[in-house]
Design an enzyme around this catalytic site. Structure first.
Site, PDB file in Angstrom:
ATOM      1  N   LYS A 141      28.940  30.494 -30.286  1.00  0.00           N
ATOM      2  CA  LYS A 141      29.895  29.670 -29.535  1.00  0.00           C
ATOM      3  C   LYS A 141      31.096  30.529 -29.185  1.00  0.00           C
ATOM      4  CE  LYS A 141      32.825  27.473 -31.880  1.00  0.00           C
ATOM      5  NZ  LYS A 141      34.090  28.135 -31.444  1.00  0.00           N
TER       6      LYS A 141
ATOM      7  N   ASP B 110      33.438  22.163 -35.327  1.00  0.00           N
ATOM      8  CA  ASP B 110      32.638  22.768 -34.262  1.00  0.00           C
ATOM      9  C   ASP B 110      31.210  22.232 -34.199  1.00  0.00           C
ATOM     10  OD1 ASP B 110      34.572  24.417 -33.160  1.00  0.00           O
ATOM     11  OD2 ASP B 110      34.092  26.122 -34.457  1.00  0.00           O
TER      12      ASP B 110
END
Length: 265
Positions: free
Chosen positions: A14, A125
């Site tokens: 990410k 996240d």
């Protein structure tokens, strides 16, 4: 799944192309406004029947295999124990959401889709990693919206220093910063990205000055934009083509840092 059968999934890195810290709740959680994309640089997870976690790969050292690991916590949340082999290709901790992406990947593998509050209990996240494509992430990570975005060609660099996330957030001069500018209808452009920020970059550089060296190296190698991802210490640079990103990565590998060319989607 029959006995002895296996299934495999990828857990992509990410990358926070932007990360604006816009406030702080009374419970201490920070409010964010972030544009997130995912790279074709991945951890690999294989699951089969059982209840053990084993780790291999270049970054296996230091990865817990007990209940501190988000993979095991995600499987417990889903109520579906599995034996998991994790090939750890992403550095950690690195600002690339590796543990969260691993947890999301294993949830996808077992067909589990916990509610947002449960996902947040694993980490801020994890919700965005459940759907690994370009998204705008707001709130404490629970407000997500897809963003149209053409592929971006990047180089990721991690200088091998670990930054405690809490310490980076504690170094913020202010937690009340302006959010991202309005996104263009067709998706972010390089000009738009250049006007945004990562508010965690200044305090991270105070803790680990090598981040400034990494950003300078990316710019000197020709990056159109160079910025830190997440709470660091991984930084990214953007190039107009994958061929140019590959060339820059080859040159930057001489630094001795972890360097990977990639495409962000």
């Amino acid at each position: 799944m029959t006995r002895g059968s296996t299934d495999t999934a990828f857990a992509p890195a990410k990358v926070n192309l932007t990360l604006h810290v816009t406030g702080r709740r009374r419970d201490g959680y920070h409010l964010l406004d972030s544009l997130v994309a995912f790279a074709d640089v991945v951890d690999v997870l294989t699951v089969e029947r059982g209840d053990a976690l084993t780790v291999c790969g270049p970054f296996a050292d230091g990865v817990p295999t007990d209940d501190r690991n988000l993979i095991r916590r995600a499987l417990r949340l889903a109520g579906t124990p599995r034996a998991v082999m994790l090939e750890k290709n992403l550095p950690h901790p690195a600002g690339l959401g590796g543990g969260s992406s691993d947890a999301a990947a294993v949830l996808r593998l077992v067909g589990a889709c916990p509610d947002p509050a449960a996902l947040l209990s694993l980490g801020a996240d994890v919700p965005v990693c459940m759907t690994p494509r370009a998204q705008r992430m707001r709130g404490i990570g629970e407000i997500l919206s897809p963003v149209p975005m053409p592929p971006l060609h990047a180089v990721l660099i991690n200088p091998g220093v670990a930054l405690p996330t809490g310490r980076v957030f504690a170094g913020l001069a202010t937690t009340d910063n302006r959010p991202m500018d309005a996104l263009p209808d067709a998706g972010p452009t390089l000009d738009w990205l250049a006007r945004q920020r990562n508010d965690l970059e200044p305090p991270a550089r105070q803790i680990a000055p090598v981040i400034g060296d990494v950003l300078s190296a990316l710019r000197e190698a020709g990056a159109d934009i160079a910025r830190m991802s997440g709470s660091g210490a991984t930084c990214f640079g953007l190039w107009p083509s994958r061929a140019l990103a590959d060339k820059a990565a080859h040159e930057l590998t001489l630094s001795g840092w972890w360097v990977r060319a990639c495409t962000l989607i």
